[in-house]
Scaffold this active site. Sequence first.
Site, PDB file in Angstrom:
ATOM      1  N   ASP A  71       2.816  29.781  53.071  1.00 21.15           N
ATOM      2  CA  ASP A  71       4.012  29.419  53.829  1.00 21.15           C
ATOM      3  C   ASP A  71       3.545  28.752  55.116  1.00 21.15           C
ATOM      4  OD1 ASP A  71       6.224  29.284  55.459  1.00 21.15           O
ATOM      5  OD2 ASP A  71       6.884  31.342  55.120  1.00 21.15           O
ATOM      6  N   VAL A  72       3.805  27.452  55.256  1.00 20.39           N
ATOM      7  CA  VAL A  72       3.268  26.731  56.414  1.00 20.39           C
ATOM      8  C   VAL A  72       3.879  27.186  57.736  1.00 20.39           C
ATOM      9  CG1 VAL A  72       2.614  24.677  55.081  1.00 20.39           C
ATOM     10  CG2 VAL A  72       4.857  24.760  56.217  1.00 20.39           C
ATOM     11  N   TYR A 163      17.289  19.209  61.370  1.00 14.86           N
ATOM     12  CA  TYR A 163      16.327  18.391  60.624  1.00 14.86           C
ATOM     13  C   TYR A 163      15.892  17.172  61.459  1.00 14.86           C
ATOM     14  CZ  TYR A 163      14.446  15.774  56.613  1.00 14.86           C
ATOM     15  OH  TYR A 163      13.642  15.072  55.744  1.00 14.86           O
ATOM     16  N   ALA A 165      15.955  16.848  64.691  1.00 18.48           N
ATOM     17  CA  ALA A 165      15.128  17.296  65.825  1.00 18.48           C
ATOM     18  C   ALA A 165      13.708  17.597  65.358  1.00 18.48           C
ATOM     19  CB  ALA A 165      15.762  18.535  66.460  1.00 18.48           C
TER      20      ALA A 165
HETATM   21  P1  NAP Z   1      11.501  18.795  47.919  1.00 19.26           P
HETATM   22  O1  NAP Z   1      11.582  18.061  46.639  1.00 19.26           O
HETATM   23  O2  NAP Z   1      12.606  19.690  48.323  1.00 19.26           O
HETATM   24  O3  NAP Z   1      10.108  19.616  47.939  1.00 19.26           O
HETATM   25  C1  NAP Z   1       9.789  20.407  49.050  1.00 19.26           C
HETATM   26  C2  NAP Z   1       8.381  20.916  48.920  1.00 19.26           C
HETATM   27  O4  NAP Z   1       8.055  21.665  50.097  1.00 19.26           O
HETATM   28  C3  NAP Z   1       8.177  21.826  47.736  1.00 19.26           C
HETATM   29  O5  NAP Z   1       6.899  21.597  47.203  1.00 19.26           O
HETATM   30  C4  NAP Z   1       8.252  23.223  48.365  1.00 19.26           C
HETATM   31  O6  NAP Z   1       7.506  24.234  47.648  1.00 19.26           O
HETATM   32  C5  NAP Z   1       7.592  22.948  49.707  1.00 19.26           C
HETATM   33  N1  NAP Z   1       7.909  23.934  50.731  1.00 19.26           N
HETATM   34  C6  NAP Z   1       9.119  24.309  51.192  1.00 19.26           C
HETATM   35  N2  NAP Z   1       8.994  25.253  52.151  1.00 19.26           N
HETATM   36  C7  NAP Z   1       7.659  25.482  52.294  1.00 19.26           C
HETATM   37  C8  NAP Z   1       6.890  26.341  53.107  1.00 19.26           C
HETATM   38  N3  NAP Z   1       7.457  27.181  53.983  1.00 19.26           N
HETATM   39  N4  NAP Z   1       5.528  26.320  52.976  1.00 19.26           N
HETATM   40  C9  NAP Z   1       4.932  25.495  52.079  1.00 19.26           C
HETATM   41  N5  NAP Z   1       5.623  24.648  51.296  1.00 19.26           N
HETATM   42  C10 NAP Z   1       6.969  24.639  51.396  1.00 19.26           C
HETATM   43  O7  NAP Z   1      11.301  17.775  49.154  1.00 19.26           O
HETATM   44  P2  NAP Z   1      10.952  16.204  49.197  1.00 19.26           P
HETATM   45  O8  NAP Z   1      12.209  15.451  49.125  1.00 19.26           O
HETATM   46  O9  NAP Z   1       9.836  15.890  48.284  1.00 19.26           O
HETATM   47  O10 NAP Z   1      10.457  16.096  50.716  1.00 19.26           O
HETATM   48  C11 NAP Z   1       9.102  16.168  51.089  1.00 19.26           C
HETATM   49  C12 NAP Z   1       8.984  15.817  52.555  1.00 19.26           C
HETATM   50  O11 NAP Z   1       9.516  14.517  52.781  1.00 19.26           O
HETATM   51  C13 NAP Z   1       9.734  16.756  53.496  1.00 19.26           C
HETATM   52  O12 NAP Z   1       9.007  16.935  54.697  1.00 19.26           O
HETATM   53  C14 NAP Z   1      11.006  16.000  53.775  1.00 19.26           C
HETATM   54  O13 NAP Z   1      11.593  16.382  54.987  1.00 19.26           O
HETATM   55  C15 NAP Z   1      10.493  14.581  53.799  1.00 19.26           C
HETATM   56  N6  NAP Z   1      11.525  13.591  53.559  1.00 19.26           N
HETATM   57  C16 NAP Z   1      12.211  13.535  52.385  1.00 19.26           C
HETATM   58  C17 NAP Z   1      13.186  12.577  52.216  1.00 19.26           C
HETATM   59  C18 NAP Z   1      13.982  12.452  50.962  1.00 19.26           C
HETATM   60  O14 NAP Z   1      14.880  11.611  50.924  1.00 19.26           O
HETATM   61  N7  NAP Z   1      13.708  13.202  49.916  1.00 19.26           N
HETATM   62  C19 NAP Z   1      13.470  11.676  53.242  1.00 19.26           C
HETATM   63  C20 NAP Z   1      12.760  11.763  54.415  1.00 19.26           C
HETATM   64  C21 NAP Z   1      11.787  12.706  54.569  1.00 19.26           C
HETATM   65  P3  NAP Z   1       8.193  25.108  46.438  1.00 19.26           P
HETATM   66  O15 NAP Z   1       8.391  24.159  45.288  1.00 19.26           O
HETATM   67  O16 NAP Z   1       7.179  26.156  46.148  1.00 19.26           O
HETATM   68  O17 NAP Z   1       9.495  25.610  46.980  1.00 19.26           O
END
Ligand code: NAP
Length: 253
Positions: A71-72, A163, A165
Site C-alpha cells: 500500500d503506497v 483528486y 489537488a
Molecule cells: P485503475 O485502472 O483504477 O488502476 C489503479 C491501480 O492502482 C491498480 O493497479 C490498483 O491496485 C493500484 N492501487 C490503488 N490503490 C493503491 C495503493 N494504496 N497502493 C498500491 N497500489 C494501489 O487506474 P488507471 O486509470 O490505470 O490510473 C493509473 C494512474 O493514472 C493513476 O495515478 C491515475 O490517477 C492516473 N490517471 C488516470 C487517468 C484515466 O483517465 N484513467 C487520467 C489521468 C491520470 P489493485 O488492482 O490491487 O487495486
Amino acid sequence: MKGRTAIVTGASRGIGRATAVRLAKDGVNIVINFAGNREAAEETARMAVKAAEEAGYTGEEIPRMLVIQADVAKKEDCERLAEETLKKFGRIDILVNNAGITRDNLLMRMSDEDFDRVMDINLRGSFLMMKAVSRAMMKQRWGRIVNMASIVGVRGNAGQINYAASKAGVIGMTKSFAKEIASRGVTVNAVAPGFIETDMTAAMPEAAAEAISSAIPAGRLGKAEDVAEAVRFFASEEAAYVTGQVLCVDGGM
Ligand code: NAP
C-alpha cells in the site's frame, strides 16, 4: 534499457499494466506492485513476459518479474518495496509512481476521509516512494522517476477537488525534486493523461465524464498504451537531459 530494473506502482490494471508491458518490451525487469488484486498483478507479469518474447528476447535475456503487494500510502510498505527490489535485482533504475485512486464528489458533499485517502495514495504515496528509491538511484548516479499526474491537476474538474489537488501536488513535487536531484544523474518528470479508458474512468460520475470527453479534440478517449509510450520516453537513456517536465497525453485537451 535492457537489463535495467523498474518499479511500477499500481501495475495490476490500466495504465500501470500497460507501462509494465511496454517497458518489458525493452528488456526491463519489472517489479509489479498492486494493492489488493494479486491475480491481476500476476496476469500483468505473464503479459509482460509474453510481450518481451514477442519482441525477440529469449532465454536469460527475458526480463524478470517480481510481483509485490504494498500500500503506497504506508511508509513501511514503500520501504519494503524498495528493499525487496534491491534484494532481487541489486538496483532500482526506474520508478513509475502510477498507483492512484479517485473518490469523487462536490466539495460541499466531500467527506474529510475521502479527501485524505486520495491525498494519501496519490500525493503522499508518490512522495514516500521517491524517498524510498532515491538513495539507490543517487549511488548509481542514474535514475528515472516518472510520476503519474493528470490533466485534472492542470485544469481542475468539478467533482474532483481532492483528486485535482493531489495531482497538482504531484506536479509541484516533480518539478521541485527534479531540481534537487538533477546533478546526480536522476531525472524526475510527470505524465499528465487526459481521459483514458480504464477501470478508473469507468467508475467516474456521468456528468464529470461527459464534461471531459466532450473536450477531446482527437475525438476519442485515450488508451493506456498511449500513456505508456510517454512513460517509456521519460524512462529512456535518451531522455537524460529532460527533467522537471509535465507531458500531457490528452488528445489535445
Ligand atoms: P485503475 O485502472 O483504477 O488502476 C489503479 C491501480 O492502482 C491498480 O493497479 C490498483 O491496485 C493500484 N492501487 C490503488 N490503490 C493503491 C495503493 N494504496 N497502493 C498500491 N497500489 C494501489 O487506474 P488507471 O486509470 O490505470 O490510473 C493509473 C494512474 O493514472 C493513476 O495515478 C491515475 O490517477 C492516473 N490517471 C488516470 C487517468 C484515466 O483517465 N484513467 C487520467 C489521468 C491520470 P489493485 O488492482 O490491487 O487495486
